[in-house]
Design a protein around this motif. Structure first.
Motif, short mmCIF file in Angstrom:
data_model
loop_
_atom_site.label_atom_id
_atom_site.label_comp_id
_atom_site.label_asym_id
_atom_site.label_seq_id
_atom_site.Cartn_x
_atom_site.Cartn_y
_atom_site.Cartn_z
N TRP A 117 -3.48 3.80 -0.42
CA TRP A 117 -4.10 3.26 -1.35
C TRP A 117 -3.48 1.61 -1.41
O TRP A 117 -2.36 1.61 -1.13
N LYS A 137 -7.46 -1.15 -11.21
CA LYS A 137 -6.86 -0.10 -10.71
C LYS A 137 -6.73 -0.17 -9.08
O LYS A 137 -7.46 -1.09 -8.58
N ASP A 138 -5.98 0.55 -8.52
CA ASP A 138 -5.70 0.55 -6.92
C ASP A 138 -7.01 1.04 -6.40
O ASP A 138 -7.85 1.71 -6.77
N ARG A 193 -2.21 -1.44 -3.41
CA ARG A 193 -1.68 -1.73 -4.95
C ARG A 193 -2.38 -2.96 -5.57
O ARG A 193 -1.91 -4.16 -5.80
N ALA A 194 -3.89 -2.71 -5.76
CA ALA A 194 -4.59 -3.67 -6.38
C ALA A 194 -4.01 -4.24 -7.72
O ALA A 194 -4.03 -5.23 -8.00
N THR A 195 -3.58 -3.14 -8.43
CA THR A 195 -3.25 -3.57 -9.59
C THR A 195 -1.88 -4.58 -9.74
O THR A 195 -1.78 -5.17 -10.89
N ALA A 235 0.88 -1.17 0.13
CA ALA A 235 0.05 -0.01 0.07
C ALA A 235 1.17 1.26 0.03
O ALA A 235 2.10 1.22 0.24
#
Length: 589
Positions: free
Chosen positions: A325, A335-336, A327-329, A317
């Motif tokens: 945020w 997207k994050d 770091r979903a990507t 994150a």
């Protein structure tokens, strides 16, 4: 516990492998690696009790026609002293196997010996599984989706227990966050309306009729009404009732305190009532949870901060414009997404991440299973990605996504309760139909399938009603045994089950034998609908047998005794299946 079908399948594989070994030793086939083959139960029982595709899959490796391979294997099979009576080659090269009478006799004995434990397996080997289901918002009543989720989740937990898991049931109480703020705001507005001059007039006018008072206020809640409410609040009459009951206790004492103090007092009053109501209504539905886990506890123990800090420390994150945020990507998402807003407040998913971390790490469950509405399909990957980033094996979380229910009566969609004229909730549903029907019907289809719940059928006392049909099979056996006892014919202690040779008897026994395997499959696929289907099929096979094969007037006393004990075995199996579903087992109907 015994699973005679699985044991027979394993033994058959050994027998086939032994035959292949003999063929290699005698140099009739080359000593080459052979592919895996399947052993299945044919749909057409004239093709045997088991079928193997060994010759078909080995043809390429052995460079021989499948039929030739099958004939060679069949010639070297050693069935003497086994539970298999004979083997045949069929079609292009299938191997069909037929069980001996002893095997069928052993099935009936096995059911009678294991009794209330028949069907239980050791698939789970004691692993800890937490099944979370319903978890309805405590700010209002439970809807029909919760009714379906309750039946599915409760029966799934029961299936897992029968399959050898240590399964616990959990309700996640959302007693914090935006919905509670919205709840407090809604209660405050209604309370202040009651404190107003118009509210005071209505209280005086309807002092003996709270329902009418709430109805008048509700009807005046439109955009231009005397009791207009903004869009971002709960509008149900339950909110008005809470506010009125709070007013009856406190009068206008909270009218002039700060909004924060007033909202807190109202929530502290109404929320425990709602939660107690959820527990009461679910108990009426025969659902008793092992744990009621409150969202507020993850906030109180700073577990939300803990998981966000862990993600930051692991560089999973990052901070940007004052927000944090994820770091979903990095986990395949487009997207994050935000974990903590720039105002310091956590987004809705953070308590859920902390809650699942608590399940799988703090409490160390081997598996967490959530039963959720289909609208959560986008939420699940986010949750799994966050767990992965926290070092938790995401495969430890499984989610059963449940489709919506359409209530119908006489072919027409129903949205209102026949009695109250209001939207049908879990409670109003159970006022209209038997609990047994609700629990059985909601488990008739896989969770991910659309489902039509026929309210008229659910109260029918006919064979068209599946739960009545199954319960009637149980009651029919009990009635038969009572009648025989009245005539001096009691349940024998033993019998010669080899005498049960009628095709309907054999089919019934074969179905009895399949229960452990069905429980394992239901546990593996998280699908209790396999158990309701099993119950309906068992009832069908029993009625077919009973109508064709006389018990009382059997050709001999020995055959009568065998049929009596077969009926007792069916009754026991029906009892066990209905126990899994937590449905009554009536002895008279």
């Amino acid at each position: 516990m015994s699973d005679l079908i699985n044991s027979a399948s394993l033994r058959l594989r050994e027998i086939i492998m032994d035959a292949l070994g003999v063929l290699v030793a005698e140099q009739e086939i080359p000593a080459v690696p052979l592919p895996s083959f399947n052993i299945e139960i044919p749909a057409d029982k004239s093709h045997g009790d088991f079928a193997a595709n060994t010759a078909m899959v080995c043809a390429k490796a052995l460079k021989m026609p499948p039929r030739k391979i099958a004939e060679l294997i069949c010639d070297k099979l050693s069935l003497e002293g086994t539970i298999f009576e004979k083997a045949e080659v069929a079609g292009p090269g299938f191997l069909n196997f037929f069980l001996s009478r002893k095997w069928f006799s052993d099935v009936v004995k096995n059911v009678l010996d294991e009794g209330g434990d028949y069907g239980k397996t050791q698939l789970g080997k004691g692993k800890k599984v937490l099944v979370e289901f319903v978890s309805a918002n405590p700010t209002g009543p439970m809807h029909i989706g919760n009714a379906r989720g309750g039946a599915i989740g409760d029966c799934l937990a029961s299936v897992l227990q029968w399959a050898g898991y240590h399964a616990e049931r959990e309700f996640y109480v959302n007693d914090a966050g935006n919905q509670i703020e919205k709840f407090g705001k809604s209660l405050e507005l209604r309370y202040m309306q009651l404190c107003s001059d118009k509210g005071q007039e209505l209280i005086a006018q309807y002092k003996d009729d709270t329902d009418k008072l709430c109805s008048v206020i509700y009807e005046g809640s439109g955009e231009d009404g005397e009791f207009a409410m903004p869009e971002d609040v709960y509008l149900g009459t339950d909110i008005i009732e809470h506010a009125k009951n709070f007013y009856d206790i406190n009068g206008k004492a909270m009218e002039n305190v700060s909004g924060e103090e007033r909202r807190k007092a109202l929530v502290d009053y109404a929320l425990p009532i709602n939660i107690a109501g959820l527990e009461r209504d679910l108990k009426k539905y025969r659902i008793v949870y092992d744990n009621w886990f409150r969202e507020s506890t993850v906030h109180e123990k700073n577990e939300t901060k803990l998981v966000v800090d862990k993600l930051m420390e692991a560089d999973k994150a990052y901070e940007q414009d004052g927000a944090i945020w994820f770091r979903a990507t990095d986990y395949g998402m487009d997207k994050d997404f935000v974990l903590r807003r720039s105002n310091g407040l956590y987004t809705y998913i953070v308590p859920d991440i902390a809650y699942h971390y608590n399940k799988l790490v703090t409490r160390n469950f081997d598996k967490a299973i959530n039963v959720l509405g289909a609208d959560h399909h986008g939420y699940v990957p986010r949750l799994k990605a966050a767990l992965n980033a926290l070092g938790v094996d995401e495969t430890k979380l499984d989610v059963v996504l449940m489709q919506m229910v359409r209530l119908v009566r006489n072919g027409e969609t129903v949205k209102l309760s026949k009695r109250s004229g209001k939207a049908i909730t879990l409670v109003t549903l159970l006022d209209e139909i038997p609990i047994d029907a609700a629990r059985f019907f909601f488990n008739l289809r896989e969770a991910n399938s659309q489902f039509e719940f026929d309210l008229g059928l659910a109260i029918e006392k006919t064979s068209q009603n599946p739960v009545y049909y199954v319960q009637y099979a149980h009651a029919r056996i009990c009635s038969m045994l009572r009648t025989l006892a009245d005539e001096g014919i009691n349940i024998p202690s033993s019998a010669d089950f080899d005498l049960l040779s009628d095709a309907r008897e054999i089919e019934l026994i074969r179905h009895l034998a399949s229960l452990p395997g069905e429980i394992d499959q239901a546990a593996k696929t998280y699908d209790p609908a396999k158990i309701t289907k099993y119950a309906i099929d068992l009832a069908t096979l029993f009625h077919r047998f009973y109508d064709a094969c006389s018990v009382k007037n059997a050709e001999s006393e020995e055959l009568r005794n065998a049929r009596i004990l077969l009926c007792v075995a069916v009754r026991q199996t029906l009892r066990n299946v209905l126990e899994i579903l937590n449905i009554d087992r009536p002895e008279k109907m």
